[in-house]
Design an enzyme around this catalytic site. Structure first.
Site, mmCIF file in Angstrom:
data_model
loop_
_atom_site.group_PDB
_atom_site.id
_atom_site.type_symbol
_atom_site.label_atom_id
_atom_site.label_comp_id
_atom_site.label_asym_id
_atom_site.label_seq_id
_atom_site.Cartn_x
_atom_site.Cartn_y
_atom_site.Cartn_z
ATOM 1 N N ASP A 127 0.846 -1.202 0.000
ATOM 2 C CA ASP A 127 0.000 0.000 0.000
ATOM 3 C C ASP A 127 0.880 1.251 0.000
ATOM 4 O O ASP A 127 2.092 1.178 0.235
ATOM 5 C CB ASP A 127 -0.879 -0.039 1.265
ATOM 6 C CG ASP A 127 -1.965 1.027 1.253
ATOM 7 O OD1 ASP A 127 -2.308 1.537 0.165
ATOM 8 O OD2 ASP A 127 -2.475 1.356 2.349
ATOM 9 N N GLU A 134 2.490 4.988 -4.104
ATOM 10 C CA GLU A 134 2.508 5.956 -5.233
ATOM 11 C C GLU A 134 3.848 6.670 -5.330
ATOM 12 O O GLU A 134 4.234 6.986 -6.460
ATOM 13 C CB GLU A 134 1.359 6.953 -5.062
ATOM 14 C CG GLU A 134 -0.023 6.365 -5.262
ATOM 15 C CD GLU A 134 -0.487 5.471 -4.115
ATOM 16 O OE1 GLU A 134 0.075 5.593 -3.012
ATOM 17 O OE2 GLU A 134 -1.392 4.663 -4.329
ATOM 18 N N ASP A 187 -9.110 3.340 -2.917
ATOM 19 C CA ASP A 187 -10.059 3.868 -1.934
ATOM 20 C C ASP A 187 -11.350 4.394 -2.563
ATOM 21 O O ASP A 187 -11.590 5.603 -2.617
ATOM 22 C CB ASP A 187 -9.376 4.954 -1.100
ATOM 23 C CG ASP A 187 -8.209 4.367 -0.302
ATOM 24 O OD1 ASP A 187 -8.176 3.128 -0.146
ATOM 25 O OD2 ASP A 187 -7.355 5.135 0.143
HETATM 26 O O1 MIG Z 1 -3.909 6.087 4.260
HETATM 27 O O2 MIG Z 1 -3.818 0.842 5.561
HETATM 28 O O3 MIG Z 1 -6.022 2.045 0.179
HETATM 29 O O4 MIG Z 1 -7.060 -0.100 1.620
HETATM 30 O O5 MIG Z 1 -7.092 0.140 4.416
HETATM 31 C C1 MIG Z 1 -4.729 4.973 4.149
HETATM 32 C C2 MIG Z 1 -4.950 1.621 5.678
HETATM 33 C C3 MIG Z 1 -3.887 3.741 4.093
HETATM 34 C C4 MIG Z 1 -5.084 2.945 2.172
HETATM 35 C C5 MIG Z 1 -5.553 1.712 1.461
HETATM 36 C C6 MIG Z 1 -6.607 1.055 2.281
HETATM 37 C C7 MIG Z 1 -6.069 0.705 3.635
HETATM 38 C C8 MIG Z 1 -5.541 1.961 4.328
HETATM 39 N N1 MIG Z 1 -4.553 2.611 3.475
#
Ligand code: MIG
Length: 849
Positions: free
Chosen positions: A450, A453, A528
């Site tokens: 996660d 980017e 998201d």
């Molecule tokens: O700033 O890990 O897209 O699926 O639950 C949010 C927490 C960070 C974004 C991900 C989401 C995840 C969440 N993450």
């Protein structure tokens, strides 16, 4: 009320205060550098006088597969890699070339293409390269390119054509054909057809996204064009990783352009005319997915976050013992970590991870854990220590601030101030991959990457500044060039690590960000999204377009990430997503649980049956995954793929095909109990009633809450499994072949692919492909023959099949398997099927006379 309040308080505690100080420190730090490095802005299209174009042609020369065309201001290198694939690379003598231009490309290297024939024709006006599939003409007066088919029809042509801006950026203007539709560009928030919008190429964490918000997590500079009533289809892969844009007719009607703020004007042109051919070639160029383990196709349950251990155990018990809903995988979001430190466990919440995972494995669950990109800058944390020792983090440039080597870039994310590993370095990827050892030793089955980017806390879209340095595969560059491939290289580091740590198992990595080619490393989810009906619909054009760009294994957060889903929304969403490659329910930290039973009845019962259908379809879906791994052909397909000449399909984005057999038309409106469905040419069986319907036509179909409008293409053989609670229970010896006869004289060739579903043994031939040939005669059906041909040495341990023939309501006159009469033959539960029990057969023949 109390509940909401405590949720809110928890939210503030988790999200708010911890990082405020880090954010301020970060902002101050950035200022010092920003003063020295102003961010480049892409010039507005009106300043055309600043553009340097190739000029007129002064000569050409051929060397191997490349034709160099010298122009007054530089030169083109046109490289013929295949009869339908030409790379166009324009280099001009501009004053500000980026130092590391085109240092990064995912594309297969030139040496790996077998050489292919072409010849050069020169006329008074053009130099033409001609292959066995297309012609590429360069106009002598202007240096503009036109791609033509061999009959002289235009496939794609330059408008102003390619150019460099004097300040560095590159751009190429193309003419839009009158009825042209565009597809691709990665993960976007608009319709299937991309025409009439502008898209930015810059992977961004939108925090949550709405319709038409751009860009979001995963951009791809891959564009498909379709025009001339579907007769012409092509693809362009703009091989440039800098921040860029595709403008599909917004700033100038009839003109499409693509450009970037740095790097070179280099793109691959791929001719179809079938878009399936374009995708096959494109994925040959940039890579295809490898087959995931079969359990990945099961149902996944997630939320931000399930903890502590007792909560996870209860969730498992809820699936197996309380609600009896099939499930294969539980996801652990960021709260399993110790203070959001990657590769650690919060020992208060999870005192014995290995013990927990062993128990979950015994119940047939797999476990996927999240790993973020940022590493907490904490001298007492082993990953940080090791990273500093090994010097793996992205650095500020050396600007004479007196520190040598330059300090590591630091920015705030969940754990507070973080360093960011430089995944564009092979050395750093090796380091990163090994970090997973603790997790794989504990039994973790897959990894969810996660925030890659990469996302940094701050105003929406905050990331590393453009001037931060990257290794860029040894060529040294900055974040402006590395940004868009950062997430892909993180996923790559993860997968390569997992493969080293568990050599015989197929590795599983889910990534949020990515770039052209990411499909070879990871699957993705659409980030998201929101818990509303627009978002449900949006999932279709998103997943379809990702598939057209080669990234097939994707799916959304079922129920939506931000906000609260209603029972109806969740149920409808689930019905759709059981036909998507990746099936996972997930939700935000602030939302109540989104589990199949969260809304009670009637939703629970419906959701259970929906997920059961997904599991029954596994043999079919796995076969479709295998096709994708072979050819790049997506799993979820817009109708235009097989029906390209049917213009009604060109903008259709509220229904889709799953593999060769299914047409899925989800309900996308609250309260709806029927919907209109477009059936393209051919015969389509209503999955629920077995009624055959003929297309092309629009039909209104019943869709009460428990029913997803679903159709099967005549000529299909759909292998289905018996119900199971998880993939490990799949009994390959109990397959049912659902046969959907074609009409009068139809012959089709469906497939079934099988292997151990887990290891790499398939690469040594340990798989089985069963090729069916289904021939039918008569209308109404009078004769049906199903032939089976088996290839490969995998042994599923099967001694027979159940065969269900759909759309017939009379018992046959004779039914034989390899000449022997079939004893067990009865009318099915629905009056429109007959059911046969047969041993292994080469030829099944059924006659009604
Ligand atoms: O700033 O890990 O897209 O699926 O639950 C949010 C927490 C960070 C974004 C991900 C989401 C995840 C969440 N993450």
């Amino acid at each position: 009320m109390l509940n909401t309040l405590s949720l809110l308080l928890r939210g503030i505690r988790e999200l708010g205060l911890a990082t405020t100080w880090d954010s301020i420190a970060y902002q101050i730090r950035q200022k010092r550098y920003q003063i020295r490095f102003a961010r480049k802005q892409l010039p507005r299209p009106s300043t055309t006088s600043d553009y340097l174009r190739p000029g007129h042609i002064i000569g050409h020369a051929r060397q191997g597969q490349t034709v160099t065309i010298a122009c007054t201001n530089g030169s083109y290198a046109l490289t013929v890699l295949a009869p339908d694939l030409i790379r166009v690379h324009l280099q001009l003598a501009t004053s500000h070339q980026h130092p590391a231009s085109n240092s990064y490309s995912i594309a297969k290297s030139d040496a790996d293409w077998p050489s292919c024939d072409f010849y050069i024709v020169e006329t008074e006006d053009v130099i033409e390269i001609r292959t066995s599939r297309l012609a590429c003409q360069v106009a002598k007066a202007s240096g503009r390119l036109t791609f033509l088919d061999l009959e002289g029809n235009i496939i794609n042509e330059d408008e102003a054509g390619a150019c460099y801006h004097l300040a560095g950026p590159v751009i190429c203007h193309k003419r839009i054909q009158p009825d042209e539709h565009f597809y691709g560009l990665g993960e976007r928030t608009s319709t299937l057809d991309r025409r009439g919008r502008r898209y930015e190429m810059w992977n961004t964490d939108p925090q949550t996204y709405q319709l038409d918000q751009d860009p979001i997590h995963l951009c791809m500079p891959v564009l498909l064009g379709l025009h001339s009533r579907g007769r012409q289809g092509y693809g362009i892969f703009f091989d440039n990783t800098f921040r860029g844009q595709f403008d599909l007719g917004t700033s100038q009607a009839g003109v499409a352009s693509f450009g970037a703020e740095g790097g070179e004007l280099c793109y691959y042109f791929i001719y179809g005319p079938a878009l399936t051919t374009v995708i096959e070639r494109y994925t040959e160029l940039t890579g295809r997915m490898t087959l995931p383990p079969l359990w990945v196709l099961g149902y996944h349950q997630s939320r931000w976050s399930y903890y502590p251990e007792a909560r996870v155990r209860k969730l498992a018990a809820d699936f197996r013992e309380v609600y009896h809903v099939p499930c294969d995988c539980i996801h652990l979001d960021i709260h399993y970590m110790d203070g959001y430190r990657c590769f650690t466990w919060d020992r208060a919440r999870f005192p014995n991870p290995a013990g927990l995972i062993t128990d979950l494995h015994e119940q047939g669950f797999k476990v996927i854990v999240i790993i973020d990109a940022g590493i907490k800058a904490d001298p007492d944390y082993w990953v940080c220590q090791s990273g500093l020792e090994q010097d793996v983090f992205c650095k500020y440039p050396d600007v004479g601030l007196g520190q040598r080597p330059s300090p590591n870039f630091k920015g705030p994310v969940w754990p507070g101030a973080c360093y960011f590993p430089d995944f564009t370095s092979p050395r750093v990827r090796a380091w990163w991959g090994d970090l997973y050892k603790g997790l794989t030793d504990a039994g973790v089955d897959g990894v969810w990457n996660d925030m890659n980017e990469p996302a940094v806390f701050g105003p929406q879209g905050t990331t590393l500044p453009d001037f931060v340095r990257h290794d860029m595969e040894g060529q040294s560059s900055d974040h402006a060039e590395a940004h868009n491939v950062y997430g892909m290289q993180m996923a790559r580091a993860t997968v390569e690590g997992l493969m080293r740590l568990r050599t015989d198992e197929r590795a599983v990595c889910i990534t949020r960000s990515g770039w052209a080619g990411v499909q070879r490393y990871a699957m993705s989810w659409t980030g998201d999204n929101e818990a509303n009906w627009d978002s449900l619909w949006l999932t279709m054009p998103m997943v379809m377009n990702l598939g057209l760009c080669g990234l097939a294994n994707t799916g959304p957060d079922v129920g939506g990430f931000s906000g609260f889903a209603t029972g109806e929304l969740f149920t409808r969403w689930l019905q759709m997503v059981i036909f998507f490659p990746f099936l996972r329910a997930h939700t935000n930290i602030h939302s109540p649980d989104q589990e199949p039973w969260s809304w009670g009845e009637p939703y629970l019962g419906i959701n259970r049956r929906t997920i059961e259908l997904r599991y029954r379809l596994l043999p079919y879906l796995y076969t479709t995954f295998w096709q994708c791994a072979q050819t790049g052909l997506p799993i979820v397909r817009p109708l235009l793929l097989p029906f390209q000449n049917d213009t009604a399909t060109h903008t259709l984005d509220d229904q889709f095909l799953c593999g060769d057999a299914f047409l899925v038309a989800p309900v996308i409106e609250e309260g709806a109990t029927s919907r209109s469905v477009y059936l393209p040419a051919g015969v389509w069986y209503n999955f629920w009633t077995d009624e055959p319907l003929s297309g092309p036509s629009h039909v209104e179909v019943e869709a009460p809450l428990e029913r997803l409008p679903l159709f099967v293409r005549a000529g299909s053989v759909v292998p289905m499994a018996p119900p199971m609670r998880y993939v490990g229970e799949l009994m390959a010896d109990m397959l049912t072949l659902h046969v959907y006869p074609g009409r009068g004289g139809a012959v089709t060739a469906p497939l079934l692919y099988e292997d151990d579903g887990r290891t790499w043994a398939l690469q040594d031939g340990d798989y089985r492909i069963t090729r069916f040939t289904l021939s039918t005669d008569g209308d109404p059906l009078s004769h049906l023959e199903l032939r089976c041909q088996v290839e490969g040495r995998y042994e599923p341990g099967r001694c027979g099949f159940e065969v269900v023939i759909h759309g017939v309501d009379r018992l046959p006159h004779t039914a034989t398997a390899d000449g022997q009469p079939i004893e067990q033959c009865e009318l099915g539960d629905s009056s429109h099927t007959i059911r046969l029990h047969v041993g292994l057969f080469k030829c099944l023949a059924v006659e009604w006379v």
